[in-house]
Scaffold this active site. Structure first.
Site, PDB file in Angstrom:
ATOM      1  N   TYR A 128      50.686  30.980 123.206  1.00 47.14           N
ATOM      2  CA  TYR A 128      52.071  30.538 123.017  1.00 47.14           C
ATOM      3  C   TYR A 128      52.130  29.436 121.963  1.00 47.14           C
ATOM      4  CZ  TYR A 128      56.873  29.284 123.903  1.00 47.14           C
ATOM      5  OH  TYR A 128      58.212  29.070 123.746  1.00 47.14           O
ATOM      6  N   PHE A 188      73.816  38.112  98.662  1.00 47.54           N
ATOM      7  CA  PHE A 188      73.191  39.165  99.449  1.00 47.54           C
ATOM      8  C   PHE A 188      73.916  39.190 100.797  1.00 47.54           C
ATOM      9  CE2 PHE A 188      70.278  41.024 102.496  1.00 47.54           C
ATOM     10  CZ  PHE A 188      70.187  42.288 101.923  1.00 47.54           C
ATOM     11  N   THR A 189      73.989  40.369 101.411  1.00 43.73           N
ATOM     12  CA  THR A 189      74.831  40.568 102.598  1.00 43.73           C
ATOM     13  C   THR A 189      74.562  39.546 103.713  1.00 43.73           C
ATOM     14  OG1 THR A 189      73.239  42.219 103.329  1.00 43.73           O
ATOM     15  CG2 THR A 189      75.176  43.028 102.160  1.00 43.73           C
ATOM     16  N   ASP A 224      65.897  32.128  97.605  1.00 46.38           N
ATOM     17  CA  ASP A 224      65.629  33.284  98.446  1.00 46.38           C
ATOM     18  C   ASP A 224      64.450  33.951  97.760  1.00 46.38           C
ATOM     19  OD1 ASP A 224      65.429  35.796  99.572  1.00 46.38           O
ATOM     20  OD2 ASP A 224      67.564  35.919 100.019  1.00 46.38           O
ATOM     21  N   LYS A 230      59.227  42.375 102.733  1.00 46.84           N
ATOM     22  CA  LYS A 230      59.193  42.971 101.393  1.00 46.84           C
ATOM     23  C   LYS A 230      57.845  42.680 100.731  1.00 46.84           C
ATOM     24  CE  LYS A 230      63.779  42.772 102.329  1.00 46.84           C
ATOM     25  NZ  LYS A 230      64.325  42.256 103.591  1.00 46.84           N
ATOM     26  N   ARG A 259      75.335  50.346  97.983  1.00 46.05           N
ATOM     27  CA  ARG A 259      75.357  48.920  97.662  1.00 46.05           C
ATOM     28  C   ARG A 259      76.560  48.697  96.751  1.00 46.05           C
ATOM     29  NH1 ARG A 259      71.743  45.900 101.006  1.00 46.05           N
ATOM     30  NH2 ARG A 259      73.595  46.488 102.129  1.00 46.05           N
ATOM     31  N   PHE A 271      78.657  47.778 106.579  1.00 46.67           N
ATOM     32  CA  PHE A 271      77.906  48.914 106.020  1.00 46.67           C
ATOM     33  C   PHE A 271      76.906  49.500 107.008  1.00 46.67           C
ATOM     34  CE2 PHE A 271      74.077  46.435 105.263  1.00 46.67           C
ATOM     35  CZ  PHE A 271      74.573  45.141 105.175  1.00 46.67           C
TER      36      PHE A 271
HETATM   37  N1  F0G Z   1      67.382  38.094 101.440  1.00 41.66           N
HETATM   38  C1  F0G Z   1      67.244  39.190 100.678  1.00 41.66           C
HETATM   39  C2  F0G Z   1      67.297  39.074  99.205  1.00 41.66           C
HETATM   40  C3  F0G Z   1      67.092  40.442 101.295  1.00 41.66           C
HETATM   41  O1  F0G Z   1      66.959  41.524 100.519  1.00 41.66           O
HETATM   42  C4  F0G Z   1      67.055  40.521 102.705  1.00 41.66           C
HETATM   43  C5  F0G Z   1      66.946  41.793 103.385  1.00 41.66           C
HETATM   44  C6  F0G Z   1      67.208  39.336 103.448  1.00 41.66           C
HETATM   45  C7  F0G Z   1      67.361  38.138 102.781  1.00 41.66           C
HETATM   46  C8  F0G Z   1      67.213  39.341 104.946  1.00 41.66           C
HETATM   47  O2  F0G Z   1      65.935  39.573 105.428  1.00 41.66           O
HETATM   48  O3  F0G Z   1      66.093  41.771 106.615  1.00 41.66           O
HETATM   49  O4  F0G Z   1      64.154  40.240 106.971  1.00 41.66           O
HETATM   50  O5  F0G Z   1      66.381  39.674 107.874  1.00 41.66           O
HETATM   51  N2  F0G Z   1      67.099  42.884 102.785  1.00 41.66           N
HETATM   52  C9  F0G Z   1      66.967  44.221 103.359  1.00 41.66           C
HETATM   53  C10 F0G Z   1      67.362  45.227 102.334  1.00 41.66           C
HETATM   54  C11 F0G Z   1      67.665  44.391 104.665  1.00 41.66           C
HETATM   55  O6  F0G Z   1      67.351  46.413 102.699  1.00 41.66           O
HETATM   56  O7  F0G Z   1      67.668  44.876 101.198  1.00 41.66           O
HETATM   57  P1  F0G Z   1      65.636  40.356 106.797  1.00 41.66           P
END
Ligand code: F0G
Length: 488
Positions: free
Chosen positions: A101, A153-154, A244, A287, A411, A478
């Site tokens: 832990y 980014f979303t 980021d 990634k 997108r 989305f």
């Molecule tokens: N920042 C970027 C630039 C991303 O592309 C993503 C995720 C995140 C933050 C969030 O990270 O998914 O580990 O919580 N991108 C994925 C995509 C979902 O398909 O582009 P996460």
């Protein structure tokens, strides 16, 4: 040496940035598929569902590729997130998971990797990237503040809005033009940033947020020169810079390929320099760390570290695991180092570029130059007969699945969502379909199969009908929205 490529592209960029040319970077070079720097030890069988099965599956999913079953997909280009194939070394590391832990040795291995590869002193692990966004952004954003960023980014946008902030766009104009071949389309525009400071005052800016290899712009890099200048600029206003850094290794590869003075610099040195211009970063390990789950935030700043470390125990888990198992932290620790190797990155970026090249050769409209993790189709040019609220990118993504069982992602306007103040749909300039390439998973023949399907659709594009949205969830629509096909 001055062959015709050098002359042509020197003219194109008027000597800007580019010092040595990688011919394959450019659209009209006769590109060959890149050779893989690995061999395959384990395989996972996949199959192409029949035409009838595909037709039924996409209707059942409400024409939303997120709602398809993975079993119904042949080639899955939905995302490059959590979809990488791990190496034998990473799998071996998984067996060395210390599932304590507190104080797991894998946490300290991860901390050391982050210090070596990225140069940050402090690390807070999280279950994935958005966990890190939550801790970092809710700590730094006060209600009413702005967060200028080189394109949204979303999940990042939502995590800025939840504590009462607003994300504003400060990327260079070229990024919004799919045809523009600027080698660093991810760069920050200082005039746009200055205008926000002049109009609102520096104290209204929570921090400046810079994404590496900007996802929504097509996987386009930021130059080292831009980052260096941004640091000087922000110092004048005592503004923090948060990266980021999710796709920072791929960004570092582009710096080495395209920016004067970095031709022979080891990727790790490039990464260390990049991160030195920030105060901290959030990172989705799913990634460039070549793993299936994980994330973290890292910082040079003790205050940010202490604030976020005290929050991680509330939302994620103890500060030495943050929602990850020990074995997962070990896979990230090893993957961060592997994913920063030049030979791997060269193959990676060129595989994506190969798919882009095949499509461009056939005249399919894509975002140029091809980015680091994905090829983006320009849906507005692909389906010009559809109105914006017939969702061209959503339509195209569904049509590709129906044609070939290749899964891609919208997108564009569906991803962008609604204006948080007016509630109106926002129609961004970029209305794209993302063909995202998982790392080390698919062969170049898979790229050719995919290209053939998209080219086939392009040839009969005018008979593709648009969509109507019939279900819309409140957040990140989305993922779960549903659609019906309109009559042609
Ligand atoms: N920042 C970027 C630039 C991303 O592309 C993503 C995720 C995140 C933050 C969030 O990270 O998914 O580990 O919580 N991108 C994925 C995509 C979902 O398909 O582009 P996460």
């Amino acid at each position: 040496m001055g062959n015709r490529w050098d002359v042509k592209y020197k003219n194109l960029f008027q000597g800007l940035y580019i010092s040595s040319f990688n011919k394959e970077s450019f659209s009209d070079y006769k590109m060959k598929p890149p050779a893989e720097p690995f061999k395959i030890k384990v395989i996972e069988p996949v199959r192409v569902p029949s035409e009838q099965e595909r037709k039924e599956a996409i209707r059942k999913a409400g024409f939303n590729t997120f709602l398809l079953l993975s079993d119904d997909v042949y080639i899955d280009l939905l995302t490059d997130s959590g979809t990488a194939a791990m190496s034998d070394n990473q799998w071996a590391g998984m067996m060395l998971g210390d599932e304590a832990y507190a104080g797991s040795k894998n946490f300290y291995n991860l901390e050391k990797s982050v210090q070596d590869v990225l140069g940050y002193k402090y690390l807070v692990p999280t279950h994935q990237g958005r966990g890190a966004e939550h801790l970092m952004y809710s700590n730094l954003v006060k209600p009413g503040q702005l967060v200028p960023r080189n394109m949204y980014f979303t999940t990042s946008k939502v995590h800025v809005e939840l504590p009462g902030g607003k994300m504003v766009d400060v990327i260079i104009d070229e990024a919004h033009d799919p045809e523009n071949t600027n080698p660093f389309k991810g760069n920050v525009d200082f005039n746009k940033l200055q205008k926000y400071i002049d109009d609102y005052g520096a104290d209204k800016i929570a921090f400046v947020n810079v994404e590496m290899n900007v996802n929504m712009a097509g996987g386009q890099p930021v130059s080292m020169e831009n980052l260096r200048k941004l640091r000087e600029f922000c110092n004048n206003y005592k503004l923090k810079i948060i990266f980021d850094a999710t796709r920072s290794s791929e960004n570092a590869y582009f710096i080495r390929e395209r920016e004067k003075g970095y031709e022979n610099t080891p990727i790790v040195d490039i990464l260390n320099e990049m991160m030195s211009y920030s105060d901290g970063c959030i990172y989705s390990s799913k990634k460039d760390c070549l793993v299936n789950i994980g994330g973290f935030l890292a910082t040079h700043d003790k205050e940010i570290f202490e604030a976020t470390r005290s929050m991680v125990v509330v939302y994620e888990g103890l500060h030495t695991y943050g929602g990850m198992a020990g074995r997962d932290m070990e896979a990230v620790a090893r993957g961060l180092r592997e994913g920063a190797q030049y030979e791997y990155l060269k193959y990676r970026v060129n595989q994506v570029r190969y798919l882009g090249y095949l499509l461009m050769e056939a005249g399919v409209p894509i975002v140029k130059p091809t980015g680091g993790h994905a090829v983006f189709l320009n849906a507005l040019k692909f389906l010009p007969h559809l109105a914006r609220d017939q969702w061209p990118a959503q339509t195209l993504s569904a049509a590709i699945y129906e044609d070939s069982a290749v899964r891609t992602m919208e997108r564009g306007a569906i991803s962008k969502g609604r204006d948080s103040e007016t509630g109106e749909n926002i129609f961004p300039k970029l209305e794209l379909v993302r063909l995202t390439i998982p790392r080390r998973v698919y062969t170049n023949t898979h790229m050719e199969y995919t290209a053939n399907s998209v080219i086939n659709l392009y040839e009969k594009r005018e008979i593709i009908p648009g969509l109507k949205m019939v279900y819309e969830p409140k957040y990140l629509r989305f993922f779960q929205a549903k659609f019906e096909q309109l009559p042609l």
